[in-house]
Design an enzyme around this catalytic site. Structure first.
Site, PDB file in Angstrom:
ATOM      1  N   GLU A 100     -49.395   9.615 -38.229  1.00 26.58           N
ATOM      2  CA  GLU A 100     -48.933   8.711 -37.169  1.00 26.58           C
ATOM      3  C   GLU A 100     -47.857   9.359 -36.291  1.00 26.58           C
ATOM      4  OE1 GLU A 100     -50.093   5.941 -36.009  1.00 26.58           O
ATOM      5  OE2 GLU A 100     -51.696   6.153 -37.504  1.00 26.58           O
ATOM      6  N   ASP A 146     -11.175  12.084   1.626  1.00 22.59           N
ATOM      7  CA  ASP A 146      -9.792  12.284   1.211  1.00 22.59           C
ATOM      8  C   ASP A 146      -9.757  12.817  -0.218  1.00 22.59           C
ATOM      9  OD1 ASP A 146      -9.064  11.167   3.556  1.00 22.59           O
ATOM     10  OD2 ASP A 146      -8.539   9.200   2.732  1.00 22.59           O
ATOM     11  N   LYS A 163      -5.709  15.061   2.204  1.00 23.46           N
ATOM     12  CA  LYS A 163      -4.542  14.322   2.682  1.00 23.46           C
ATOM     13  C   LYS A 163      -4.083  13.427   1.554  1.00 23.46           C
ATOM     14  CE  LYS A 163      -3.839  12.692   6.700  1.00 23.46           C
ATOM     15  NZ  LYS A 163      -2.804  13.610   7.167  1.00 23.46           N
ATOM     16  N   MET A 166       1.946   4.204  -1.078  1.00 15.51           N
ATOM     17  CA  MET A 166       2.636   5.494  -1.003  1.00 15.51           C
ATOM     18  C   MET A 166       4.133   5.313  -1.241  1.00 15.51           C
ATOM     19  SD  MET A 166       0.591   7.094   2.259  1.00 15.51           S
ATOM     20  CE  MET A 166       0.332   5.571   3.167  1.00 15.51           C
ATOM     21  N   ALA A 211      -5.269   1.845 -10.000  1.00 11.80           N
ATOM     22  CA  ALA A 211      -5.881   0.522 -10.048  1.00 11.80           C
ATOM     23  C   ALA A 211      -7.403   0.634 -10.027  1.00 11.80           C
ATOM     24  CB  ALA A 211      -5.406  -0.307  -8.851  1.00 11.80           C
TER      25      ALA A 211
HETATM   26  N1  SAH Z   1      -6.691   3.130   2.695  1.00 11.93           N
HETATM   27  C1  SAH Z   1      -6.158   3.062   1.370  1.00 11.93           C
HETATM   28  C2  SAH Z   1      -4.706   3.430   1.308  1.00 11.93           C
HETATM   29  C3  SAH Z   1      -4.438   4.867   1.666  1.00 11.93           C
HETATM   30  S1  SAH Z   1      -2.776   5.314   1.466  1.00 11.93           S
HETATM   31  C4  SAH Z   1      -6.389   1.659   0.799  1.00 11.93           C
HETATM   32  O1  SAH Z   1      -6.795   0.773   1.530  1.00 11.93           O
HETATM   33  O2  SAH Z   1      -6.180   1.461  -0.395  1.00 11.93           O
HETATM   34  C5  SAH Z   1      -2.772   5.967  -0.175  1.00 11.93           C
HETATM   35  C6  SAH Z   1      -2.012   5.042  -1.104  1.00 11.93           C
HETATM   36  O3  SAH Z   1      -2.844   3.987  -1.495  1.00 11.93           O
HETATM   37  C7  SAH Z   1      -1.571   5.677  -2.394  1.00 11.93           C
HETATM   38  O4  SAH Z   1      -0.367   6.402  -2.223  1.00 11.93           O
HETATM   39  C8  SAH Z   1      -1.368   4.463  -3.263  1.00 11.93           C
HETATM   40  O5  SAH Z   1      -0.156   3.799  -2.963  1.00 11.93           O
HETATM   41  C9  SAH Z   1      -2.474   3.558  -2.776  1.00 11.93           C
HETATM   42  N2  SAH Z   1      -3.654   3.659  -3.644  1.00 11.93           N
HETATM   43  C10 SAH Z   1      -4.871   4.127  -3.333  1.00 11.93           C
HETATM   44  N3  SAH Z   1      -5.713   4.000  -4.373  1.00 11.93           N
HETATM   45  C11 SAH Z   1      -5.012   3.442  -5.357  1.00 11.93           C
HETATM   46  C12 SAH Z   1      -5.319   3.048  -6.684  1.00 11.93           C
HETATM   47  N4  SAH Z   1      -6.541   3.209  -7.204  1.00 11.93           N
HETATM   48  N5  SAH Z   1      -4.339   2.475  -7.434  1.00 11.93           N
HETATM   49  C13 SAH Z   1      -3.109   2.285  -6.918  1.00 11.93           C
HETATM   50  N6  SAH Z   1      -2.777   2.646  -5.682  1.00 11.93           N
HETATM   51  C14 SAH Z   1      -3.709   3.219  -4.907  1.00 11.93           C
END
Ligand code: SAH
Length: 464
Positions: free
Chosen positions: A22, A248, A270, A383, A412
Site C-alpha cells: 500500500e 523607506d 530615510k 520620531m 507597533a
Molecule cells: N508615515 C508614517 C510615519 C513616518 S515617520 C506613519 O504614518 O506611520 C516615522 C516614525 O513613525 C517613526 O520614527 C515612529 O515614530 C513611527 N513609526 C512607524 N512605524 C512604527 C511602528 N511600527 N511602531 C511604532 N512607531 C512607528
C-alpha cells in the site's frame, strides 16, 4: 529552509522504487503523474501494481532491489513499509549516488515529496519540512477549492501561444496581456468551449499590440505599521503590479516579500538621523523611473500622508506631468493605540488628537504647548525618541500634570512589539534607559488599558 523546493524534469529519466504494498502504491500514484520511467522492485506486489505494469505505466521487477538497480536513476524511493528493508535498499541507492527518499522517514531521506495541487502545467507544491502535515493538507484543500479546474487547460493553451505573444515588448505590456488572458479573457472564452480560447487569445493580442505604449505612473502607497496583514488590498495590488518599488528603510521585509518577483526594489534610506538619500534625489528617482514607462510604487511606512514628505514627491510628479495616486495606509498612531487598547479620541476626554513629529518641534509655538498641557489632551508623537526630554520639559513648564499617563509603543503591530508605560514626569529617563532599537511612537495622555498589555520584558528593558 532546510529543504529547498525545485521542480525536477523527469521526462525520460528513471525513478526507482522498492516496495510492493500500500505504501508503495500511495507514492506511485504521485510519481506516475510525472513523465519518468518508473521501475518497481517487489517480490510480492499487490494486484493493482501488477495491473499498472500490465497497462504499461511502469516496469515491475519481481524480486527485492539489489546492488546496481538504482545506478543512473534520478530518484530512489524506499517504500517497503519495513524499516530494515528500507534501510538496506536506501544504503544501496545512496552508494550508487542517487537521491533517496525513505517513505515516512524524514530523518533518513535526502529529499521529500511535497503535497501537490495539480493543475498541470500549473503545479503547487506544499512543504512543511515534516513539521505540520495537517497544515499542508489544509493548505492543499484550500487551494484545490480555490483554483479553477480549467486553470491547467488555460495554462496549456497559453503556453502554446507564448511565441506569438513575444511580439509584445517584454515587461509591462506583455504582462498586461497575460493578465488579461488568465483573469478575464481566458476564463470567459473557455466557458464557450476549449476551441474558443485560441481565437480569443489572437484577438486579445491584436488589441494589445494596437494599444499605445504605456506611460509610467506613480502610486504613493502606505505600507502600514509593519504587520503585513495590515496592508490594504489596494496596497497589495499595487505591489503585485509594480515594476519598481522605492521604499523607506522602515518597511518590514515581510512586506517587501509580497512585491512582484521581477520588481526592482530600491531602498531610499530615510530613517531618523541615519545616513539617508536626500529628498531631492528621491524625487528625481521617482520621476526618472516613471518617465521610463515604469509602474512605480513609492512605498512609505504607515500612511503616506503622515510625516512622509509626500507633497514634495507629488509636486515633482506634477512638474513632470506624471500621473499619480495615493493609497492610504494604517498610520503608526492607529497601530500604537490598538496595542494599548485605547482610542485616539474619546467622548468627554478629548475630541481632538494631535499628530506631532519630534523631528522638528521648532514650529511648535508656546500657545500650542499650553493647549497640549491641558488635562485630557492626547497626542501621538512620531520620531520622538530623541526629543522626549524636550517635549517633557516644555509640557511641564506649561503646567501639564506630571502624573499624565504616557505610553511608548515600539514596533507597533510587529511580532516584537513592546509597550512602555510611565507618566510624563518619568518619561525621561525611562525612555532613554529602555534604549529602544525599533521605531517607537509616544502616546501622550494615554495609559495602556490593562496592565497585561505592557510587555513582560519591560523590567528588563528598564534595566538595560
Ligand atoms: N508615515 C508614517 C510615519 C513616518 S515617520 C506613519 O504614518 O506611520 C516615522 C516614525 O513613525 C517613526 O520614527 C515612529 O515614530 C513611527 N513609526 C512607524 N512605524 C512604527 C511602528 N511600527 N511602531 C511604532 N512607531 C512607528
Amino acid at each position: 529552509m532546510q529543504h529547498f523546493p525545485i521542480f525536477l524534469n523527469l521526462r525520460g529519466r528513471r525513478v526507482v522504487l522498492s516496495g510492493g504494498g500500500e505504501c508503495a502504491l500511495a507514492k506511485l500514484r504521485l510519481i506516475l503523474k510525472s513523465e519518468a520511467e518508473v521501475v518497481v522492485y517487489a517480490d510480492a506486489p499487490v494486484t493493482e501494481l501488477e495491473d499498472w505494469a500490465q497497462g504499461g505505466k511502469l516496469t515491475l521487477v519481481r524480486r527485492p532491489m539489489n546492488r546496481g538497480d538504482a545506478k543512473g536513476a534520478a530518484l530512489f524511493y524506499a517504500a517497503n513499509d519495513d524499516p530494515t528493508e528500507d534501510a538496506r535498499v536506501a544504503a544501496i541507492a545512496d552508494a550508487e549516488g542517487v537521491l533517496v527518499n525513505v517513505v515516512d522517514n524524514l530523518r533518513d531521506s535526502q529529499f521529500i515529496t511535497p503535497a501537490i495541487v495539480d493543475r498541470d502545467p500549473v503545479t503547487v507544491a506544499i512543504g512543511t519540512e515534516g513539521a505540520a502535515p495537517v497544515l499542508a493538507r489544509a493548505i492543499k484543500a484550500d487551494l484545490e477549492a480555490r483554483l479553477p479546474v480549467q486553470l491547467g487547460t488555460l495554462a496549456r493553451i497559453g503556453k502554446a501561444f507564448r511565441k506569438a505573444a513575444d511580439a509584445l515588448p517584454m515587461g509591462r505590456k506583455r504582462r498586461d496581456f497575460w493578465r488579461d488572458y488568465y483573469f478575464a479573457e481566458g476564463p470567459r472564452a473557455i466557458e464557450q468551449g476549449e476551441d474558443e480560447v485560441t481565437p480569443a487569445l489572437k484577438a486579445l493580442l491584436d488589441r494589445h499590440l494596437a494599444a499605445d505604449a504605456r506611460v509610467g505612473h506613480v502610486d504613493f502607497v502606505g505600507a502600514g505599521p509593519g504587520d503585513p496583514e495590515l496592508l490594504t488590498l489596494k496596497a497589495r495590488k499595487a505591489l503585485d503590479e509594480a515594476d519598481v518599488i522605492i521604499h523607506d528603510r522602515l518597511i518590514a521585509p515581510e512586506i517587501l516579500e509580497l512585491a512582484r518577483r521581477e520588481a526592482v526594489l530600491v531602498e531610499a534610506g530615510k530613517e531618523g538621523f541615519g545616513p539617508s538619500v536626500s529628498q531631492d534625489d528621491i524625487n528625481a528617482m521617482i520621476v526618472a523611473e516613471a518617465q521610463q514607462g515604469h509602474q512605480v510604487v513609492r512605498l512609505k511606512s504607515g500612511d503616506p500622508t503622515v510625516f512622509g514628505r509626500l507633497d514634495e514627491e507629488i509636486d515633482a510628479c506634477d512638474a513632470a506631468a506624471i500621473s499619480w495616486r495615493v493609497v492610504p495606509g494604517i498610520t503608526a498612531a492607529s497601530a500604537a493605540v490598538a496595542a494599548v487598547g485605547q482610542s485616539l479620541t474619546k467622548r468627554d476626554r478629548n475630541s481632538s488628537v494631535r499628530l506631532l513629529t519630534g523631528h522638528d518641534m521648532k514650529g511648535f509655538a508656546e500657545h500650542d504647548w499650553k493647549a497640549l498641557a491641558r488635562p485630557g489632551e492626547v497626542a501621538a508623537i512620531y520620531m520622538g525618541k530623541k526629543t522626549a526630554r524636550f517635549v517633557q520639559g516644555r509640557l511641564l513648564m506649561h503646567g501639564a500634570d506630571p502624573a499624565t499617563p504616557v505610553s511608548v509603543v515600539e514596533n507597533a503591530s510587529r511580532a516584537d512589539q513592546r509597550v512602555l508605560a510611565c507618566t510624563l514626569g518619568e518619561l525621561e529617563p525611562t525612555l532613554s534607559d529602555a534604549a529602544l532599537a525599533g521605531p517607537a511612537l509616544i502616546l501622550f495622555g494615554l495609559a495602556p488599558r490593562r496592565a497585561e498589555l505592557i510587555a513582560r520584558d519591560f523590567d528588563r528593558m528598564e534595566q538595560a
